[in-house]
Design an enzyme around this catalytic site. Structure first.
Site, PDB file in Angstrom:
ATOM      1  N   GLU A 155       0.788  -1.237   0.000  1.00 35.90           N
ATOM      2  CA  GLU A 155       0.000   0.000   0.000  1.00 35.90           C
ATOM      3  C   GLU A 155       0.821   1.287   0.000  1.00 35.90           C
ATOM      4  O   GLU A 155       0.767   2.074   0.966  1.00 35.90           O
ATOM      5  CB  GLU A 155      -0.939  -0.001   1.207  1.00 35.90           C
ATOM      6  CG  GLU A 155      -1.871  -1.184   1.245  1.00 35.90           C
ATOM      7  CD  GLU A 155      -2.889  -1.112   2.376  1.00 35.90           C
ATOM      8  OE1 GLU A 155      -2.719  -0.286   3.297  1.00 35.90           O
ATOM      9  OE2 GLU A 155      -3.861  -1.876   2.333  1.00 35.90           O
ATOM     10  N   GLU A 294      -5.432  -8.692   0.850  1.00 35.66           N
ATOM     11  CA  GLU A 294      -6.001  -8.364   2.171  1.00 35.66           C
ATOM     12  C   GLU A 294      -7.473  -8.031   2.006  1.00 35.66           C
ATOM     13  O   GLU A 294      -7.859  -7.359   1.036  1.00 35.66           O
ATOM     14  CB  GLU A 294      -5.346  -7.109   2.791  1.00 35.66           C
ATOM     15  CG  GLU A 294      -4.001  -7.321   3.386  1.00 35.66           C
ATOM     16  CD  GLU A 294      -3.430  -6.042   3.998  1.00 35.66           C
ATOM     17  OE1 GLU A 294      -4.196  -5.220   4.549  1.00 35.66           O
ATOM     18  OE2 GLU A 294      -2.200  -5.876   3.904  1.00 35.66           O
TER      19      GLU A 294
HETATM   20  C1  BGC Z   1      -2.823  -2.625   6.126  1.00 31.76           C
HETATM   21  C2  BGC Z   1      -2.745  -3.445   7.398  1.00 31.76           C
HETATM   22  C3  BGC Z   1      -3.810  -2.995   8.369  1.00 31.76           C
HETATM   23  C4  BGC Z   1      -5.163  -3.174   7.711  1.00 31.76           C
HETATM   24  C5  BGC Z   1      -6.342  -2.804   8.587  1.00 31.76           C
HETATM   25  C6  BGC Z   1      -4.224  -2.372   5.639  1.00 31.76           C
HETATM   26  O1  BGC Z   1      -4.317  -1.106   5.062  1.00 31.76           O
HETATM   27  O2  BGC Z   1      -2.030  -3.193   5.129  1.00 31.76           O
HETATM   28  O3  BGC Z   1      -1.463  -3.325   7.936  1.00 31.76           O
HETATM   29  O4  BGC Z   1      -3.758  -3.666   9.576  1.00 31.76           O
HETATM   30  O5  BGC Z   1      -5.233  -2.353   6.574  1.00 31.76           O
HETATM   31  O6  BGC Z   1      -6.346  -1.443   8.860  1.00 31.76           O
END
Ligand code: BGC
Length: 379
Positions: A155, A294
């Site tokens: 990111e 993610e």
């Molecule tokens: C990040 C993580 C974070 C997650 C939840 C993502 O933007 O890569 O490190 O914990 O969001 O906020």
């Protein structure tokens, strides 16, 4: 999942600083020392010690892939002072991932920097991409035989935005020009890393994890809002096009004005599964396979996570039906962890962690996810 079913990867993700504990040589640790106690990572989930248990949990939960990050500040203690113990640690982890039959996604930069790098100016430095490249070369040479998927940078848009424009993360910069400069350095860093890894590891699969916000794509014509949106989702991807073997998509929430059913996570983020289809369709334009690197929510009482997973996996299927070559889904996160400037209160884990005892307890939603995985793999 449709189509290339046997190749579809299922799993979860973590990052070093959020779970390992005691990352005393990075810029976050230094910054946390000046914050209230609730904003200090400390032992985190103690995963630098308990990683075997954590990998075993991922395996027991039916996962077929695991995404984690290497902590640059552990590996390069001072410029070109390489820490063999840390490399050996990650090597053992990767061997175990392989022994368990999981595929590895290895992130090289997930928000934290070695203190020596940050003190010299960090990502604002003119030669920051070269300093990063040196670390990438070392890692590719040392671990390249064991890594299945490389995620160069996590990111860049979120990192540059929060650390150099919004001012909420170290080093708390508040200037648009600095944010833009950091983005440009990360573009360069990714391109170099892509080449370095391919030179060191023939056949490597290299990408980055991109935070994408869903705003729908129905509107045509120009608006400032649309431009801002394009910049957030596509600036980095567009500037690095041609240097991605896959696109990693991190998806959490839609744009402010999107109509949702009102459900929110513990952090107040609106839950909106169709948005995942939208961003996956946006990622299709780069012409390479896509992985959800993610996707998750803070849900301490686990009352929404199972439905969240079901609906977001349906959104992945919808993207596949729309022609997107989506090849995997990694939930955020395997474990409850240190949620950056929000401390330990938000609970993102499929597995609950009691931070007083470091005991792990599988949440019911993790079993739901497991049943989905097992069902899909039997089909
Ligand atoms: C990040 C993580 C974070 C997650 C939840 C993502 O933007 O890569 O490190 O914990 O969001 O906020």
């Amino acid at each position: 999942m449709e189509g290339k079913r046997e190749e579809f990867l299922w799993g979860a993700a973590t990052s070093a600083h959020q779970v390992e504990g005691n990352n005393i040589h990075n810029d976050w640790w230094a910054w946390e020392k000046k914050q209230p106690l609730t904003m200090r990572s400390g032992l985190a989930a103690d995963s630098y010690k308990r990683w075997r248990e954590d990998l075993a949990l991922a395996k027991q939960l039916g996962h077929t892939a695991y995404r984690f990050s290497l902590e640059w500040s552990r590996i390069e203690l001072a410029p070109e002072k390489w820490n063999r113990e840390a490399i050996e640690h990650y090597r053992q982890m990767l061997l175990e991932v392989r022994r368990l039959g999981l595929k590895s996604f290895v992130t090289l930069h997930h928000f934290t920097n070695p203190l020596w790098f940050a003190r010299r100016g960090g990502w604002l430095l003119h030669d920051s991409p070269e300093l990063f490249a040196r670390y990438v070369r070392f890692v590719a040479q040392q671990l390249g035989d064991l890594v299945d998927f490389w995620v160069t940078i996590n990111e860049p848009n979120v990192y540059a935005g929060k650390s150099f424009w919004e001012g909420t993360w170290p080093p708390q910069g508040k200037r648009f020009e600095e944010m833009a400069r950091v983005m440009n350095k990360m573009v360069k860093a990714h391109r170099q890393a892509y080449r370095i890894i391919h030179a060191a590891v023939p056949g490597a699969s290299v990408g980055a994890a991109n935070h994408m916000i869903a705003c729908g794509h129905k509107k045509v014509g120009f608006s400032w809002h649309a431009l801002r949106q394009w910049m957030f989702n596509h600036w980095f991807l567009w500037r690095t096009r041609g240097t991605h073997d896959f696109i990693g998509v991190n998806y959490y929430f839609p744009c402010g004005q999107t109509k949702t059913d009102g459900q929110k996570s513990d952090m107040g983020w609106p839950l909106y599964a169709p948005g995942l289809t939208d961003v996956l369709v946006e990622a299709k334009r780069y012409g390479v396979p896509v992985y959800v690197t993610e996707n998750g929510l803070a849900d301490a009482d686990d009352s929404r996570r199972a439905d969240f997973i079901r609906s977001h996996l349906r959104a992945v299927e919808a993207a596949q039906r729309a022609g997107v070559d989506v090849r995997g889904y990694l939930h955020w996160s395997l474990l409850d962890n240190f949620e950056w400037s929000d401390g330990f209160a938000p609970r993102f884990g499929l597995v609950e962690v009691d931070f007083a005892t470091q005991e792990r307890r599988v949440r019911p939603s993790a079993r739901v996810y497991q049943a989905i995985i097992e069902g899909a793999r039997r089909r």
